[in-house]
Every structure is written in structure tokens, then in C-alpha cells.
Write a protein that holds these residues in place. Structure first.
Motif, short mmCIF file in Angstrom:
data_model
loop_
_atom_site.label_atom_id
_atom_site.label_comp_id
_atom_site.label_asym_id
_atom_site.label_seq_id
_atom_site.Cartn_x
_atom_site.Cartn_y
_atom_site.Cartn_z
N ASN A 294 0.83 -1.21 0.00
CA ASN A 294 0.00 0.00 0.00
C ASN A 294 0.86 1.25 0.00
O ASN A 294 0.55 2.24 -0.67
N LEU A 295 1.96 1.22 0.76
CA LEU A 295 2.87 2.37 0.77
C LEU A 295 3.54 2.53 -0.59
O LEU A 295 3.70 3.66 -1.09
N LEU A 296 3.93 1.42 -1.20
CA LEU A 296 4.56 1.44 -2.52
C LEU A 296 3.66 2.13 -3.55
O LEU A 296 4.13 2.96 -4.34
N ASP A 297 2.39 1.80 -3.54
CA ASP A 297 1.46 2.39 -4.50
C ASP A 297 1.39 3.91 -4.36
O ASP A 297 1.35 4.63 -5.36
N VAL A 298 1.41 4.39 -3.12
CA VAL A 298 1.35 5.84 -2.89
C VAL A 298 2.64 6.51 -3.35
O VAL A 298 2.62 7.56 -4.02
N PHE A 299 3.77 5.91 -3.03
CA PHE A 299 5.06 6.50 -3.45
C PHE A 299 5.19 6.54 -4.97
O PHE A 299 5.79 7.45 -5.53
N LEU A 300 4.65 5.54 -5.66
CA LEU A 300 4.69 5.54 -7.12
C LEU A 300 3.86 6.70 -7.68
O LEU A 300 4.25 7.33 -8.66
N GLU A 301 2.73 6.99 -7.04
CA GLU A 301 1.92 8.13 -7.47
C GLU A 301 2.66 9.45 -7.28
O GLU A 301 2.45 10.41 -8.03
N LEU A 302 3.53 9.49 -6.28
CA LEU A 302 4.31 10.71 -6.00
C LEU A 302 5.57 10.80 -6.85
O LEU A 302 6.35 11.74 -6.71
N ASP A 303 5.79 9.79 -7.68
CA ASP A 303 6.89 9.79 -8.65
C ASP A 303 8.27 9.74 -8.01
O ASP A 303 9.23 10.29 -8.55
N HIS A 304 8.38 9.07 -6.85
CA HIS A 304 9.69 8.86 -6.26
C HIS A 304 10.41 7.74 -7.00
O HIS A 304 9.78 6.89 -7.66
N SER A 305 11.72 7.71 -6.89
CA SER A 305 12.52 6.62 -7.44
C SER A 305 12.56 5.50 -6.40
O SER A 305 13.00 5.72 -5.26
N LEU A 306 12.10 4.32 -6.78
CA LEU A 306 11.89 3.25 -5.81
C LEU A 306 12.64 1.98 -6.17
O LEU A 306 12.72 1.59 -7.35
N ILE A 307 13.16 1.34 -5.13
CA ILE A 307 13.73 0.00 -5.27
C ILE A 307 13.02 -0.89 -4.27
O ILE A 307 12.94 -0.57 -3.08
N VAL A 308 12.48 -1.98 -4.75
CA VAL A 308 11.79 -2.94 -3.89
C VAL A 308 12.62 -4.21 -3.81
O VAL A 308 13.09 -4.72 -4.83
N ILE A 309 12.79 -4.71 -2.59
CA ILE A 309 13.48 -5.98 -2.37
C ILE A 309 12.43 -6.96 -1.84
O ILE A 309 11.84 -6.72 -0.79
N SER A 310 12.20 -8.03 -2.57
CA SER A 310 11.13 -8.96 -2.21
C SER A 310 11.48 -10.38 -2.62
O SER A 310 12.17 -10.60 -3.61
N ARG A 311 10.96 -11.34 -1.85
CA ARG A 311 11.12 -12.74 -2.25
C ARG A 311 10.31 -13.06 -3.50
O ARG A 311 10.64 -13.96 -4.25
N SER A 312 9.21 -12.30 -3.67
CA SER A 312 8.30 -12.56 -4.78
C SER A 312 8.76 -11.86 -6.05
O SER A 312 9.46 -10.84 -6.00
N ALA A 313 8.33 -12.39 -7.17
CA ALA A 313 8.62 -11.75 -8.46
C ALA A 313 7.82 -10.47 -8.59
O ALA A 313 6.82 -10.26 -7.91
N LYS A 314 8.25 -9.60 -9.46
CA LYS A 314 7.59 -8.32 -9.67
C LYS A 314 6.18 -8.53 -10.22
O LYS A 314 6.00 -9.14 -11.28
#
Length: 298
Positions: free
Chosen positions: A15-35
Motif C-alpha cells: 500500500n505504501l509502494l502504490d502511494v510512493f509511485l503516485e508521488l513519482d519517487h525513485s523506488l527500489i523494492v526488495i522482495s522474495r516474490s517476483a515483480k
């Protein structure tokens, strides 16, 4: 800003990721799951598939960032054994910190369980950490200790939020609403006279976004995060039944609840970070009505 979020597919992080994407920040996600497919079109999002509970990040994946939001880990609902919680929470944190990510600040969500079954209605950050009630609570206490150790080593600001349960988190609130929508009897332990603290997801997301540009001092900052409202479960059940027009009967049982009274004192986060949560009853009523609408649409 350049932000790193671990555990990107989890309840809070996604949920936080979705908001940051709307704000156009540069994001790196580290996850066990595929994108996930829904993120493929976002050019400002880099997705690193890596299990931090197994190993550190590779040297070529290490990059400086403004804020690191470390949300990887297992919740109580995962129902893991002792080793499982140790690996998911403690080892994941250790492997991340030993990867030598150069973050200006680290934000870490902890849990109310670090206080144990305290039976109080005004729990401040100065309260002594309680005796662990489960493998999960032991892992959260230990993870806080590990991150405090790394804070001294790295000499960066670390912000820990000890969160109450979420209204939308699948606990008592969801049980009451689901039974009310089905017109089933609602059974409450300890005669429903227990007071519990809860958070609305949107309030937490708004806070995490609002502090993204705040510069904290280079020390450990701990905040309790809840509603701070003293409301009994019985009162919540009555309000939900009325809000959704349910025919459910509320049965107040003598059987003792596993957890006694627990309500946060949130004055520190309110005054320091301008956190003003939605009224607990308002949040619960809105959530109950939303679940009713969704049920009618099915």
C-alpha cells in the motif's frame, strides 16, 4: 527521492509502494516474490527478487538511498514455529544490515507485542518491554534489539513504530464485522469488556509518507502508533451491528480473552510527527460499511 522498500508485496509495504509511485519517487523494492504485473510499466521502480532471510544482498545491488523502509518479515498470522519467526524477522534484518546499504534513514515497523500482555490503557514508549508471549513476540523484541545495535554501528537515524493491530488486519474487528454481515451470533470473550487499540491503514500510510522528507537526528527514535482511544470490544460490536443493520445477537462470554486491556498513549507521535488518527469508531464504521457494500456486489 530515492527510497528502498523491503517486503514489497506485504500488506503495509504494498500500500505504501502504490502511494510512493503516485508521488513519482525513485523506488527500489526488495522482495522474495517476483515483480507483480501491475508494476511492469513503472520506469521509476526497480524490483530486486531476493530472499533476505537466506542471504545478504550482492555487492552490485547496494545503492545509496534517502530512506530505507524495512517491512520484510512475518506477522503473527503466519503461524510459524520458533525457528520460522527467527529466520523471517531476525535473520532477515541482520542480512539486510550486513549488506551495507547506505541509507540516510531507516524506518522499521515493530509491534505492540513487544510490551507483552501488559493490561494497561495508557502505554507509553517508556514502558518496560514485556515478557514475550509467543515466538512471534520474542522475534519482534529481538529484532528491535538488533536494529538498535546496527543503529550504533551505522550511526544513522532509525525510526521504530510500535504499531497496534490494524482495523483491516483480519483480527477481532474483521470477526465482528463478518459475523454481523452474516447475522450470526457474535461471541466476545471476557464479556466484551476488554479495551484494545487499533489503527486505520490510511492513517499509517499518510504518516509514513509525511515523514519521508523529515530529517531525524542520528539516534534511535521509538514511537507508539495506535488510536490512543479507550473503547471496549463490546461497544465496538454494538456499533458495528447498528452500522450494517445486522440481526446478530452479541453473546458476552465468561471465557477470558487471551490478551487483556491494551491501549497506547500516542502523545509522543502526535506532538513530534503531527499524527492525528481517524476516530476509531469512524474508521470501524466506514470499514464495516465498505465490507457490506463489497458483499452486496458479489
Amino acid at each position: 527521492m530515492k527510497l528502498i522498500i523491503t517486503g514489497g508485496t506485504g500488506f503495509l509495504a504494498s500500500n505504501l509502494l502504490d502511494v510512493f509511485l503516485e508521488l513519482d519517487h525513485s523506488l527500489i523494492v526488495i522482495s522474495r516474490s517476483a515483480k507483480p504485473t501491475k508494476y511492469h510499466a513503472h520506469e521509476n521502480l526497480e524490483w530486486i527478487q531476493h530472499d533476505l532471510s537466506e542471504s545478504k544482498l550482492k555487492s552490485e545491488e547496494l545503492i545509496p538511498c534517502d530512506n530505507l523502509y524495512h517491512f520484510s518479515g512475518a506477522t503473527l498470522g503466519a503461524n510459524l514455529d520458533q525457528g520460522g519467526y527467527c529466520k523471517a524477522n531476525e535473520e532477515t534484518l541482520i542480512n539486510l544490515m550486513e549488506s551495507d546499504i547506505k541509507a540516510n534513514q531507516i524506518i522499521f515497523p515493530s509491534s505492540q507485542v513487544v510490551y507483552g500482555n501488559i493490561n494497561k490503557k495508557n502505554i507509553s514508549e517508556g514502558e518496560i518491554i514485556g515478557f514475550p508471549e509467543s515466538a512471534y513476540s520474542a522475534s519482534k523484541i529481538n529484532t528491535e534489539n538488533w536494529i538498535a545495535l546496527f543503529q550504533k554501528k551505522l550511526e544513522v537515524p532509525v525510526v521504530i513504530f510500535r504499531m497496534s493491530g490494524f482495523i483491516e488486519g483480519g483480527g477481532v474487528i474483521d470477526y465482528i464485522i463478518d459475523e454481523a454481515l452474516a447475522d450470526n451470533d457474535i461471541e466476545l470473550f471476557s464479556k466484551g469488556l476488554i479495551s484494545r487499540d487499533y489503527l486505520l491503514l490510511d492513517d499509517v500510510i499518510n504518516l509514513l509518507v509525511s515523514i519521508s522528507e523529515k530529517k531525524f537526528s542520528k539516534e534511535l527514535h521509538i514511537f507508539n502508533l495506535g488510536s490512543g482511544e479507550d473503547i471496549q470490544i463490546l461497544q465496538i460490536a454494538k456499533i458495528v451491528v447498528e452500522a450494517v443493520g445486522s440481526k446478530s445477537k452479541i453473546r458476552c462470554l465468561d471465557q477470558k480473552a487471551s490478551m487483556e486491556n491494551f491501549v497506547f498513549d500516542i502523545e509522543k507521535v502526535r506532538s513530534s510527527l503531527n499524527f492525528h488518527p481517524t476516530s476509531l469508531i469512524e474508521g470501524i464504521v466506514n470499514y464495516a460499511q465498505l465490507k457490506k457494500e463489497n458483499k452486496l456486489l458479489k
